[in-house]
Design an enzyme around this catalytic site. Structure first.
Site, mmCIF file in Angstrom:
data_model
loop_
_atom_site.group_PDB
_atom_site.id
_atom_site.type_symbol
_atom_site.label_atom_id
_atom_site.label_comp_id
_atom_site.label_asym_id
_atom_site.label_seq_id
_atom_site.Cartn_x
_atom_site.Cartn_y
_atom_site.Cartn_z
ATOM 1 N N SER A 104 0.879 -1.151 0.000
ATOM 2 C CA SER A 104 0.000 0.000 0.000
ATOM 3 C C SER A 104 0.922 1.207 0.000
ATOM 4 C CB SER A 104 -0.862 -0.015 1.255
ATOM 5 O OG SER A 104 -1.462 1.238 1.405
ATOM 6 N N ARG A 105 0.894 1.979 -1.093
ATOM 7 C CA ARG A 105 1.908 3.024 -1.227
ATOM 8 C C ARG A 105 1.594 4.281 -0.455
ATOM 9 N NH1 ARG A 105 1.317 1.412 -6.719
ATOM 10 N NH2 ARG A 105 2.659 -0.399 -6.984
ATOM 11 N N VAL A 106 0.377 4.465 0.008
ATOM 12 C CA VAL A 106 0.103 5.671 0.781
ATOM 13 C C VAL A 106 -0.479 5.393 2.150
ATOM 14 C CG1 VAL A 106 -0.204 7.211 -1.165
ATOM 15 C CG2 VAL A 106 -2.154 5.948 -0.305
#
Ligand SMILES: Nc1ncnc2c1ncn2[C@@H]1O[C@H](COP(=O)(O)OP(=O)(O)O)[C@@H](O)[C@H]1O
Ligand SMILES: [Mg+2]
Length: 549
Positions: A409-411
């Site tokens: 999950s990049r954010v």
């Protein structure tokens, strides 16, 4: 006696003539020149708009997709058999839109907003267009509030924030839809807070029995009270399956622009892409890779770009314009945020309104775990991360079958509560190491103590993260269960008893340390209660006697 004055009469007559309006209504009509397979070619609609709704005799609606020199290519949203060559086609002048508003909550509708649940018409006068340009960056702010799925494995390691796009990808029957249903059920607790999350579940190309079962499950858990289901089932025509996600997004956007939070799940976009391929081929658009048309990337990007965490905004008291208010924006001229963009009046004293959010959970089905196929790579590149579900894990009984190694999950990390971030910080890495060690040590038996300990811990953590369906866990419970795992209290138990022990721990804490748990859930921070909880967990561990089996 009055006399008739001719000039007065002529003046009146002239006035009447000027005001004369013919009752004639101009209507743009065309003629069907060819029809079949859900596609009609229509002649004579020279002014037709792209994506305009067209009406065929008998109320069948169509969308103008191909505007060609001689004719218009129309996809039919109803029964093809009701349309014949030579039929008249009427322009509506409207692009595709759906009814939106609070009235759609609790309802099951098709992508045109027509009810499928037999509960009567949807009582709303508001409509929103299916297709809309996504908000630009000035209207956005960073994602920072968590969207709790209630699934331990996701909330701890692949956290999702409100406004994020997180892909759920895996083969068929690996629990993709189960994750969405659990996430929707878990939003129930947000409706006791001041930032409730409304849900829109778009089901594309699924069996009607699956749709019915899902609705029953959501109803059973009281989740339909804040959820709308948009369904274009496998038996519906391809055009309906193609427009379904846009309809769901439009329904969600109503709440977004009311300053609320929305979760839109698109289950699944593989079937939508296939429906779009069918349409495109029938419309004779040139096929590209895997026979998809060239704009299939745009199909998904324009949908997922609409997921957003909106910046706070100020409504101009003079002209009513909607002005983003972004005092943290790295823009040199900060005063633009206190000036109305439309009428230039000052907004300094105007109150700030909360920006809503639209979180997107698209689903993609892979074939034999192949994430490098065309549509999966497209959607992976559009989203802010993916949850990868693996058939092997699923059959081994690790459910949800999340492959921790390649899920990201990049954010979401920014959106995780501080407490969760603290206890779960190293979980991902530890589990990945455990997987590797476990695979490696399958062959040998002579292990040093440190490796042995790592294996024991990893195995217990895998057990802890297993979760049955329809039982979402509140975040503070997740935190203490993982915290206890880090303290090693499960290590001395057989793996099969980890779940029971974790449950007993929570029951114990609820009984004796309710205020610490409460503080943890209220503040989202561990620091203040860490020592107390640690002592409590160790105390519990000392007393706990595993059930004999
Ligand atoms: N966490 C879980 N525990 C137990 N069974 C599960 C779990 N998740 C999914 N299942 C079961 O696995 C099957 C497939 O799940 P589903 O969500 O329909 O898969 P998909 O949407 O990927 O095709 C269903 O019968 C479901 O009940
Ligand atoms: Mg499914």
């Amino acid at each position: 006696m009055s006399t008739i004055r001719p000039e007065e009469v002529t003046a009146l007559l002239k006035q009447e003539i000027e005001q004369y309006e013919s009752q004639l209504k101009l209507e743009d009509r065309g003629t069907v020149i060819q029809v079949g397979d859900g596609i009609a070619r229509v002649f004579g609609l020279d002014n037709c708009l792209a994506a305009e709704m067209l009406e065929f005799p008998g109320g069948v609606m169509g969308i103008a997709l191909n505007l060609e020199e001689e004719s218009v290519g129309v996809v039919l949203l109803g029964e093809t058999s009701e349309v014949k060559e030579g039929d008249y086609v009427r322009r509506t002048g409207r692009v595709l839109q759906v009814p939106v508003g609070p009235a759609v909550i609790g309802r099951v509708v098709n992508p045109l907003g027509q009810p499928l649940d037999g509960k009567g018409p949807v009582n709303t006068t508001q409509y929103r267009p299916l297709e809309r340009k996504a908000d630009g960056v000035v209207y956005r702010q960073p994602v920072k509030q968590p969207l709790q799925t209630g699934l331990k494995a996701i909330d701890s390691m692949i956290p999702i924030g409100r406004g994020q796009r997180e892909l759920i990808i895996g083969d068929r029957s690996t629990g993709k839809s189960a994750i969405i249903v659990d996430t929707i059920i878990n939003q129930k607790s947000t409706h006791q807070t001041d930032t409730p999350v409304f849900c829109v579940y778009v089901m594309i190309g699924q069996k009607e029995s699956t749709v019915a079962r899902t609705i029953a499950k959501l109803e059973e858990h009281g989740a339909m009270e804040y959820t709308c289901i948009v369904s274009a089932s496998a038996s519906d025509p391809a055009p309906l399956q193609y427009i379904a996600p846009y309809a769901g997004c439009a329904i969600g956007e109503y709440f977004l622009y009311e300053g609320q939070d929305v979760l839109c799940a698109y289950d699944d976009l593989t079937k939508q892409a296939a429906a779009y391929r069918t349409l495109s081929l029938l419309l004779r658009r040139p096929p590209g890779r895997e026979a998809f048309p060239g704009d299939v990337f745009y199909l998904h990007s324009r949908l997922l770009e609409r997921a957003v965490k909106l910046a706070e905004y100020k409504n101009c008291p003079k002209c009513g314009a909607h002005n983003p208010f972004n005092p943290n924006h790295p823009y040199e001229q900060q005063e633009i945020f206190n000036t109305c963009g439309a009428c230039q009046s000052s907004l300094t004293s105007v109150a700030v309104t909360r920006g809503g959010s639209l979180t997107a959970l698209p689903v993609i089905e892979t074939q034999a775990g192949d994430v490098s196929a065309y549509i999966p790579t497209n959607v992976i590149s559009i989203t802010d991360g993916q949850i990868f579900l693996e058939g092997d894990l699923f059959y081994q009984g690790v459910r949800p079958a999340i492959n921790v190694g390649i899920s990201v999950s990049r954010v979401g990390g920014n959106a995780q509560t501080k407490a969760m971030k603290k206890v779960a910080g190293s979980l991902r890495l530890n589990l990945a190491q455990y997987r590797e060690l476990a695979a490696f040590t399958q062959f040998g038996s002579d292990l040093d103590q440190a490796t042995q300990r790592q294996l024991t811990r990893g195995e217990r953590m895998v057990e802890l993260l297993k979760q049955v369906q329809y039982k979402p866990v509140p975040v503070e419970v997740q935190v203490v269960q993982i915290f206890a795992g880090n303290l090693g209290i499960y290590d001395k138990l057989p793996a099969a008893q980890v779940e029971a022990c974790a449950d007993a721990l929570v029951a114990y804490l609820r009984e004796h340390y309710a205020e610490s748990l409460h503080e943890l859930s209220a503040t989202g921070k561990l620091d203040a209660v860490e020592d107390k909880l640690k002592a409590a967990i160790l105390e519990f561990s000392g007393k706990y006697v595993p059930a004999a089996d």
